[in-house]
Design an enzyme around this catalytic site. Structure first.
Site, PDB file in Angstrom:
ATOM      1  N   LYS A   1      63.765 -91.325 -39.456  1.00 15.48           N
ATOM      2  CA  LYS A   1      62.466 -91.061 -39.454  1.00 15.48           C
ATOM      3  C   LYS A   1      61.852 -90.361 -40.362  1.00 15.48           C
ATOM      4  O   LYS A   1      62.537 -89.683 -41.264  1.00 15.48           O
ATOM      5  CB  LYS A   1      62.368 -90.375 -37.937  1.00 15.48           C
ATOM      6  CG  LYS A   1      62.549 -91.348 -36.793  1.00 15.48           C
ATOM      7  CD  LYS A   1      62.048 -90.927 -35.528  1.00 15.48           C
ATOM      8  CE  LYS A   1      62.205 -91.906 -34.534  1.00 15.48           C
ATOM      9  NZ  LYS A   1      61.823 -91.537 -32.866  1.00 15.48           N
TER      10      LYS A   1
ATOM     11  N   ARG B   1      70.226 -92.375 -30.417  1.00 16.65           N
ATOM     12  CA  ARG B   1      69.889 -93.852 -30.659  1.00 16.65           C
ATOM     13  C   ARG B   1      69.509 -93.885 -32.149  1.00 16.65           C
ATOM     14  O   ARG B   1      68.786 -93.154 -32.874  1.00 16.65           O
ATOM     15  CB  ARG B   1      68.533 -93.961 -29.945  1.00 16.65           C
ATOM     16  CG  ARG B   1      67.772 -95.142 -30.335  1.00 16.65           C
ATOM     17  CD  ARG B   1      66.556 -95.306 -29.356  1.00 16.65           C
ATOM     18  NE  ARG B   1      65.625 -96.679 -29.727  1.00 16.65           N
ATOM     19  CZ  ARG B   1      64.978 -96.658 -30.582  1.00 16.65           C
ATOM     20  NH1 ARG B   1      65.059 -95.932 -31.672  1.00 16.65           N
ATOM     21  NH2 ARG B   1      64.586 -98.016 -30.863  1.00 16.65           N
TER      22      ARG B   1
END
Length: 274
Positions: A221, A255
């Protein structure tokens, strides 16, 4: 720390890894990579061999300012992918990344095991009813607004306290409907600045006070690649570092796009915990 997935009890006392598979043309890291059946099956096979307990399947990009996708288009993308994966790997525990109740319903009826909702019911007030009816584990993420507006909604007095209150309300609502298996996701990158993301990470162990499994979704991210001034493609090392911190803070599910590396994190973390 047990969740019931289609009659199979999954013990989260040892952290598990959830592999990400996006059947979207525009997801920030893997958008457009898995366009046909062969590519989808190959990637699922790799993630399962690498040690994924769950596969998280998404058909609507939730990156900042992602374009709108109709409900029917999302269903038309997700259901054939579910059916394809379960045809080849029938024991796979599929998590469906959607905030729409009708998509969740169609997915569960097609064989999905978990619903992963970035909005925790905020964007579709029928979602909780669907989860209660089908009695599947429900991942509730913290976010404000929607993917198109969330990056403008980052004003908090005390971000961790406000996330805790948000989860407390959601958990109470879920329990009132008889929903048993809940997982909390602090929502890294969703309605949070880079500094806020790191504050949430720094204090992440506080979410354990809610006595529910916590999922960490940090993989590649912007909190990593913008901080390091690199691209998402170069952000695996940073992802691995923050996944390790998340495990130390109590995360029970990682995740990730890169399953093998995350499974290695869990293995080494568990070795340190002996």
């Amino acid at each position: 720390m047990l969740i019931n997935c289609k009659g199979e009890l999954i013990d989260l006392s040892v952290p598990k890894v959830m592999g990400i598979l996006n059947v979207t043309p525009n997801s920030f890291f893997d958008g457009g990579k898995y366009k046909n059946e062969e590519e989808i099956i190959s990637q699922v096979d790799k993630m399962l061999v690498d040690g994924a307990t769950f596969i998280d399947l998404g058909a609507y990009s939730s990156k900042p300012s992602a374009e709108f996708v109709s409900e029917q288009e999302e269903i038309d993308r997700i259901v054939p992918a579910i059916e394809l994966i379960l045809k080849h790997f029938p024991e796979t525990l599929l998590s469906i990344d959607t905030f729409r109740a009708e998509v969740a319903k169609a997915s569960i009826e097609s064989g999905a095991a978990i619903i992963n909702d970035i909005a925790a019911g905020e964007l579709d007030d029928k979602m909780f009813d669907v989860i209660a009816k089908y009695n599947v584990p429900y991942i509730m993420m913290h976010m404000r607004g929607n993917p198109q507006t969330m990056q403008r909604l980052t004003q908090y007095e005390d971000i961790v306290k406000e996330i805790m209150f948000y989860f407390s309300e959601k958990v109470n609502k879920a329990r009132s409907l008889g929903i048993n298996d809940l997982i909390l996701d602090p929502g890294f990158g969703f309605a949070k600045t880079t500094n806020q993301n790191y504050e949430v990470m720094q204090k992440m162990e506080l979410f354990n006070l809610l006595e529910l499994p916590v999922l960490a979704g940090i993989s590649r991210k912007s909190m990593i690649y913008k901080t390091l001034d690199i691209t998402p493609q170069e952000a695996l090392n940073g992802t691995t570092f923050l996944n390790t911190i998340a495990l130390m803070k109590g995360a029970k599910i990682l995740r990730v796009h890169d399953v093998k590396e995350a499974v290695e994190c869990v293995t080494l973390f568990e070795k340190m915990s002996v």
